[in-house]
Scaffold this active site. Structure first.
Site, PDB file in Angstrom:
ATOM      1  N   ASP A  97      17.576  30.880  56.843  1.00 32.86           N
ATOM      2  CA  ASP A  97      17.366  29.618  57.553  1.00 32.86           C
ATOM      3  C   ASP A  97      16.360  29.844  58.682  1.00 32.86           C
ATOM      4  O   ASP A  97      16.485  30.815  59.447  1.00 32.86           O
ATOM      5  CB  ASP A  97      18.687  29.103  58.115  1.00 32.86           C
ATOM      6  CG  ASP A  97      18.613  27.640  58.504  1.00 32.86           C
ATOM      7  OD1 ASP A  97      18.796  26.799  57.615  1.00 32.86           O
ATOM      8  OD2 ASP A  97      18.356  27.360  59.694  1.00 32.86           O
ATOM      9  N   ILE A  98      15.353  28.974  58.775  1.00 31.78           N
ATOM     10  CA  ILE A  98      14.348  29.098  59.834  1.00 31.78           C
ATOM     11  C   ILE A  98      14.936  28.608  61.153  1.00 31.78           C
ATOM     12  O   ILE A  98      15.476  27.499  61.234  1.00 31.78           O
ATOM     13  CB  ILE A  98      13.083  28.287  59.490  1.00 31.78           C
ATOM     14  CG1 ILE A  98      12.481  28.779  58.173  1.00 31.78           C
ATOM     15  CG2 ILE A  98      12.049  28.386  60.612  1.00 31.78           C
ATOM     16  CD1 ILE A  98      11.294  27.965  57.702  1.00 31.78           C
TER      17      ILE A  98
ATOM     18  N   ASN B 194       8.639  20.748  63.407  1.00 29.56           N
ATOM     19  CA  ASN B 194       8.246  19.432  62.904  1.00 29.56           C
ATOM     20  C   ASN B 194       8.018  18.435  64.038  1.00 29.56           C
ATOM     21  O   ASN B 194       7.067  17.641  64.012  1.00 29.56           O
ATOM     22  CB  ASN B 194       9.312  18.893  61.951  1.00 29.56           C
ATOM     23  CG  ASN B 194       9.258  19.551  60.586  1.00 29.56           C
ATOM     24  OD1 ASN B 194       8.192  19.938  60.110  1.00 29.56           O
ATOM     25  ND2 ASN B 194      10.413  19.686  59.949  1.00 29.56           N
TER      26      ASN B 194
ATOM     27  N   ASP C 249       5.254  21.998  56.825  1.00 26.58           N
ATOM     28  CA  ASP C 249       5.115  22.382  55.416  1.00 26.58           C
ATOM     29  C   ASP C 249       4.328  23.681  55.277  1.00 26.58           C
ATOM     30  O   ASP C 249       4.623  24.514  54.411  1.00 26.58           O
ATOM     31  CB  ASP C 249       4.416  21.271  54.630  1.00 26.58           C
ATOM     32  CG  ASP C 249       5.331  20.088  54.356  1.00 26.58           C
ATOM     33  OD1 ASP C 249       6.551  20.211  54.594  1.00 26.58           O
ATOM     34  OD2 ASP C 249       4.826  19.045  53.904  1.00 26.58           O
TER      35      ASP C 249
ATOM     36  N   GLU D 107      14.470  23.768  55.293  1.00 22.61           N
ATOM     37  CA  GLU D 107      14.130  25.132  55.714  1.00 22.61           C
ATOM     38  C   GLU D 107      15.103  26.166  55.155  1.00 22.61           C
ATOM     39  O   GLU D 107      15.185  27.284  55.662  1.00 22.61           O
ATOM     40  CB  GLU D 107      14.101  25.217  57.247  1.00 22.61           C
ATOM     41  CG  GLU D 107      15.464  25.098  57.933  1.00 22.61           C
ATOM     42  CD  GLU D 107      15.869  23.672  58.242  1.00 22.61           C
ATOM     43  OE1 GLU D 107      16.598  23.474  59.233  1.00 22.61           O
ATOM     44  OE2 GLU D 107      15.478  22.757  57.501  1.00 22.61           O
TER      45      GLU D 107
END
Length: 343
Positions: free
Chosen positions: A202-203, A210, A219, A245
């Site tokens: 997971d980012i 964003n 993206d 993500e």
């Protein structure tokens, strides 16, 4: 002609890439009666590329054989050992051996940056008519393979997508059960040992990316992370984007330490990479061993608990579910068998 039509119909009825390769060499075997027909693909990093045989059948065989998808890279032949294959695959050209005129190699890879070939060995050189016939069959095969890619790949990152995971998970649990039971494996003896592991990636703070830079830059971060994943893992590790993500890795390792080292390599590579406009980002990773008789939901729940712990305790780290349970931080969940829970 009716036999050819039947074989082509059989090909387009398949939805599994490995089964498609096996069906193709079987069709070539029935049509041409060659000495051998094999599909070989290049795997491994630049400078250490190897040939993986995904399907092969000989004149005296009724059923094709193949190298395990989890083969040890060093046990496979090097790219340079088969220059005719290399020329055909790189140049996308049909090549015929000068030393052995009965060997003809056709390119079979439709994806940019990948190399794959169909190698056919016959007693006499293939006639122009038969060569055109094989090329026609391969065009249909490649078109259908492209349709599979469209359905199985994430449009942005080109990693595998969620709907392909369950089948891969089932294969992994079956392969693990075979290893536990000691059942004979009819494939080539190049598969590595060990067990299967599931990791969730997971980012960290991706919403801020964003919000601050826009979804186009977001993206781009996802695309670049997918590339980092490809260079950080081995050729047979299966990489997925599940949406947003969230990324998933299905891999086979010799123990928890090896799995943790592979995931730590990705975490470090990500932390040290400068993403355009964004700069540095980090990832949190949780992973768990896949158990005999496991279900996707059971394995995901364990990995998800581990990644949640990582994000709640500093982020930018790799956490093992088993290690967290052993330390008393997490409680082992109930075992799942099918749709039943055993307490």
């Amino acid at each position: 002609m009716s036999q050819l039509v039947d074989k082509l119909a059989d090909l387009t009825d398949l939805r599994d890439r490995g089964a498609l390769d096996l069906a193709l060499v079987s069709a070539i075997h029935d049509l041409l009666q060659p000495q051998t027909a094999a599909i070989c693909r290049v795997v491994g990093e630049a400078g250490n590329e190897r040939w993986l045989t995904t399907a092969q059948i000989k004149a005296d065989q009724r059923v094709p054989v193949f190298d395990s998808a989890w083969s040890d890279l060093l046990a496979l032949p090097r790219l340079a050992e088969y220059p005719l294959r290399q020329q055909a695959g790189v140049g996308k050209l049909v090549m015929q051996s000068r030393l052995y005129p009965g060997i003809t190699v056709f390119p079979v890879s439709s994806s940019p940056g990948t190399i794959g070939v169909l190698e056919i060995a016959t007693q006499e050189p293939l006639s122009e008519e038969l060569s055109r016939l094989v090329s026609g069959v391969l065009r249909l095969y490649l078109n259908f393979q492209s349709l599979l890619d469209y359905g199985e790949r994430d449009a942005l990152t080109e990693l595998l997508n969620r709907k392909t995971f369950d089948g891969a998970f089932l294969k992994a649990t079956l392969a693990q059960q075979v290893a536990v039971d000691g059942a004979p494996d009819k494939r080539r003896d190049t598969s590595c040992s060990g067990s299967f592991w599931l990791a969730m990636i997971d980012i960290d703070h991706f919403k801020q990316v964003n919000d601050n830079f826009g979804h186009l830059i977001g993206d781009e971060v996802l695309l670049l992370l997918a590339r980092l994943m490809r260079v950080s893992f081995r050729f047979h590790d299966q990489l997925y984007r599940f949406g947003g993500e969230e990324f998933v890795v299905l891999m086979r390792c010799n123990g928890e330490a090896e799995a943790a080292a592979a995931l730590e390599r990705l975490r470090t590579n990500t932390e040290n990479y400068l993403f355009p406009q964004v700069g540095t980002i980090t990832i949190s990773i949780g992973f768990s061993e896949i158990k005999t008789g496991d279900t996707p939901s059971g394995a995901f729940e364990r990995a998800d608990k581990a990644v949640y712990y990582a994000k709640e305790h500093g982020r930018n780290q790799v956490c093992s579910h088993a290690a967290l349970v052993a330390s008393g931080v997490l409680v082992e969940q109930a075992a799942n068998v099918g749709d039943m829970e055993l307490f």
